[in-house]
Design a protein around this motif. Structure first.
Motif, mmCIF file in Angstrom:
data_model
loop_
_atom_site.group_PDB
_atom_site.id
_atom_site.type_symbol
_atom_site.label_atom_id
_atom_site.label_comp_id
_atom_site.label_asym_id
_atom_site.label_seq_id
_atom_site.Cartn_x
_atom_site.Cartn_y
_atom_site.Cartn_z
ATOM 1 N N LEU A 246 0.835 -1.203 0.000
ATOM 2 C CA LEU A 246 0.000 0.000 0.000
ATOM 3 C C LEU A 246 0.870 1.254 0.000
ATOM 4 O O LEU A 246 0.653 2.176 -0.800
ATOM 5 N N LEU A 247 1.869 1.301 0.881
ATOM 6 C CA LEU A 247 2.753 2.470 0.929
ATOM 7 C C LEU A 247 3.576 2.596 -0.342
ATOM 8 O O LEU A 247 3.775 3.706 -0.858
ATOM 9 N N ALA A 248 4.055 1.468 -0.868
ATOM 10 C CA ALA A 248 4.857 1.499 -2.092
ATOM 11 C C ALA A 248 4.042 1.991 -3.279
ATOM 12 O O ALA A 248 4.603 2.533 -4.247
ATOM 13 N N GLY A 249 2.724 1.836 -3.221
ATOM 14 C CA GLY A 249 1.871 2.252 -4.325
ATOM 15 C C GLY A 249 1.501 3.727 -4.322
ATOM 16 O O GLY A 249 0.889 4.209 -5.274
ATOM 17 N N LEU A 250 1.878 4.454 -3.276
ATOM 18 C CA LEU A 250 1.572 5.881 -3.202
ATOM 19 C C LEU A 250 2.617 6.691 -3.962
ATOM 20 O O LEU A 250 3.788 6.324 -4.022
ATOM 21 N N SER A 251 2.188 7.799 -4.515
ATOM 22 C CA SER A 251 3.111 8.695 -5.215
ATOM 23 C C SER A 251 3.946 9.471 -4.204
ATOM 24 O O SER A 251 3.657 9.464 -2.999
ATOM 25 N N ALA A 252 4.989 10.148 -4.692
ATOM 26 C CA ALA A 252 5.846 10.945 -3.811
ATOM 27 C C ALA A 252 5.032 12.017 -3.100
ATOM 28 O O ALA A 252 5.223 12.273 -1.896
ATOM 29 N N ALA A 253 4.113 12.665 -3.823
ATOM 30 C CA ALA A 253 3.292 13.699 -3.212
ATOM 31 C C ALA A 253 2.358 13.110 -2.152
ATOM 32 O O ALA A 253 2.148 13.701 -1.081
ATOM 33 N N GLN A 254 1.802 11.920 -2.437
ATOM 34 C CA GLN A 254 0.916 11.282 -1.466
ATOM 35 C C GLN A 254 1.693 10.848 -0.226
ATOM 36 O O GLN A 254 1.202 10.990 0.898
ATOM 37 N N LEU A 255 2.899 10.329 -0.418
ATOM 38 C CA LEU A 255 3.723 9.934 0.717
ATOM 39 C C LEU A 255 4.056 11.134 1.593
ATOM 40 O O LEU A 255 4.099 11.034 2.827
ATOM 41 N N ALA A 256 4.288 12.278 0.970
ATOM 42 C CA ALA A 256 4.564 13.484 1.748
ATOM 43 C C ALA A 256 3.356 13.858 2.596
ATOM 44 O O ALA A 256 3.504 14.275 3.756
ATOM 45 N N SER A 257 2.161 13.711 2.045
ATOM 46 C CA SER A 257 0.938 14.003 2.806
ATOM 47 C C SER A 257 0.692 12.960 3.894
ATOM 48 O O SER A 257 0.136 13.270 4.950
ATOM 49 N N ALA A 258 1.105 11.725 3.616
ATOM 50 C CA ALA A 258 0.861 10.630 4.556
ATOM 51 C C ALA A 258 1.859 10.607 5.710
ATOM 52 O O ALA A 258 1.587 9.987 6.748
ATOM 53 N N LYS A 259 2.988 11.275 5.566
ATOM 54 C CA LYS A 259 4.061 11.207 6.562
ATOM 55 C C LYS A 259 3.658 11.914 7.853
ATOM 56 O O LYS A 259 3.237 13.071 7.851
ATOM 57 N N LEU A 260 3.764 11.200 8.964
ATOM 58 C CA LEU A 260 3.447 11.757 10.270
ATOM 59 C C LEU A 260 4.670 12.462 10.852
ATOM 60 O O LEU A 260 5.805 12.034 10.637
ATOM 61 N N GLY A 261 4.423 13.512 11.603
ATOM 62 C CA GLY A 261 5.531 14.265 12.170
ATOM 63 C C GLY A 261 6.144 13.617 13.386
ATOM 64 O O GLY A 261 7.311 13.872 13.721
ATOM 65 N N ASP A 262 5.392 12.770 14.073
ATOM 66 C CA ASP A 262 5.877 12.145 15.301
ATOM 67 C C ASP A 262 6.442 10.755 15.025
ATOM 68 O O ASP A 262 6.153 10.134 14.002
ATOM 69 N N THR A 263 7.236 10.268 15.981
ATOM 70 C CA THR A 263 7.718 8.899 15.954
ATOM 71 C C THR A 263 6.776 8.038 16.784
ATOM 72 O O THR A 263 6.411 8.403 17.902
ATOM 73 N N TYR A 264 6.386 6.905 16.227
ATOM 74 C CA TYR A 264 5.471 6.002 16.918
ATOM 75 C C TYR A 264 6.224 4.720 17.277
ATOM 76 O O TYR A 264 6.581 3.935 16.413
ATOM 77 N N SER A 265 6.458 4.543 18.565
ATOM 78 C CA SER A 265 7.210 3.375 19.023
ATOM 79 C C SER A 265 6.306 2.195 19.349
ATOM 80 O O SER A 265 6.801 1.093 19.600
ATOM 81 N N ASP A 266 4.995 2.417 19.367
ATOM 82 C CA ASP A 266 4.044 1.332 19.572
ATOM 83 C C ASP A 266 2.681 1.789 19.071
ATOM 84 O O ASP A 266 2.540 2.889 18.521
#
Length: 384
Positions: A246-266
């Protein structure tokens, strides 16, 4: 020979550790996912009698259905086991799930407040009882490869592998528990609860229909391919591969929108985080996705929904598909989902799926935690 079937052909005894929980917890220490938690803070012990319970296993139930098979399993048990496994339904009991081994949850007597799972351990069941449990779990689970019942088999194999490779008696299928909350029949509400380390099955039925199959937790250590009980196992492969695709199928622009600012350790909505869905949706909204990208999103969701019976999974997946345009995908870390703190979520009007990569505990290497929840049908919609 399949693992659930093979256990029927060899004696299984209760792990001695469960009779000495405090010592086990001291010895194991962080020998479980340390950032995880129990799903509740009160409830009877896993071995406590259901004194005063009014639930019965004699009501009307369609032949061959999950309720009828729960009744059949109940009939194989002795009176003490029946009292332990058949409990009145309550949300407090339904919340008693965790991804931790039972040994690290603690146990108390009647009226205790340790948060341990309720019910009977697999290690306390004889061959006939295991066969009946096997039939019940098959009926409640999907028929796919790597999901559903096959996924459960591989899950238990993973814990057997941990027991034999450094984990000790805190791990292994003997430490998984089954409980029937409420009267298993085609009227009223009841829940089939089955779980242990890295596994929680919580199917709630109302008037003979599946009202909810969540919270549903899956994780595994080891995460790579391994041999156990006469077969090759990799129980989280279908889910991890589908989410990575699913992530590999997103475009560069979509990945930029999908990227979260925080780190999720769980996980955000792991054990004990019931009904705590975020108010604000984050990530890229699938209303702007291509048909191919929506198909990848639906496949990732299906890798979780397919853990339940095929007919019921089809109904739930159809609902989630109708809501795809208002569903969001978000991630942090890398899109490969192989490194520690790699994280992805799918957040829809109903569906919630999370996948989080953790550091190894018993073994070296990383391993995943994941959860499937539903904003409306967690615990069958019961909130109190």
């Amino acid at each position: 020979m399949k693992p659930f079937e093979s256990i029927l052909n060899r004696p299984v005894t209760r792990r001695n550790l469960l009779a000495a929980i405090p010592a086990a917890a001291a010895l194991v220490g962080v020998g479980a996912c340390a950032s995880s938690s129990s799903g509740g803070s009160s409830g009877s012990s896993a071995s406590a009698s259901a004194s005063g319970a009014t639930a019965t296993a004699t009501g009307t139930a369609k032949a061959g259905g999950v309720a009828a098979l729960a009744q059949a399993f109940h009939k194989t048990l002795d009176s003490d086991q029946q009292s332990a496994v058949l409990l009145d339904y309550s949300l407090d009991k339904a919340k008693l799930w965790s991804n931790l081994p039972q040994a690290l949850l603690g146990r108390g007597g009647p009226g205790g407040s340790t948060g341990a799972r309720v019910g009977l351990s697999v290690g306390d069941l004889d061959d006939d009882q295991l066969a009946a449990l096997n039939a019940l779990l098959k009926a409640a689970s999907g028929s796919g490869s790597g999901t559903g019942y096959d996924g459960l088999e591989q899950q238990l194999n993973a814990d057997d592998y941990l027991a034999a490779n450094g984990g000790g008696d805190a791990y292994g299928r003997a430490n998984y528990y089954v409980a029937i909350l409420g009267s298993p029949q085609d009227s009223g509400t009841w829940e089939l609860q089955f779980g242990g380390h890295h596994l929680a099955v919580a199917n709630t039925y109302t008037d003979g229909v599946l009202a909810g199959a969540t919270p549903s937790f899956r994780g595994v250590e080891p995460n790579g391919e391994f041999q156990q009980n006469g077969r090759t196992n990799q129980p989280m492969k279908a889910k991890q591969d589908a989410l990575a695709a699913l992530l590999a199928g997103l475009s560069a622009a979509q990945l930029a929108s999908a990227k979260l600012g925080d780190t999720y350790s769980d996980l955000v909505l792991g054990p004990g985080k019931d009904w705590a869905f975020p108010t604000d949706r984050q990530g890229v909204r699938l209303s702007g996705a291509t048909a191919a990208q929506k198909k990848l999103a639906l496949a990732a969701i299906a890798s979780y929904v397919d853990d339940i019976s095929d007919a019921e999974a089809a109904k739930i997946l159809s609902r989630y598909e109708s809501e795809l345009d208002d569903t969001y995908v978000a991630y942090s870390g890398t899109t490969a989902l192989t490194e520690r703190n790699d994280y992805v979520r799918i957040d829809g009007p109903s569906v919630w799926v999370e996948f989080s990569m953790q550091n190894g505990i018993v073994l070296s290497g990383n391993h995943p935690h994941s959860v499937w929840r539903d904003r409306t049908t967690d615990y069958g919609g019961t909130k109190s």
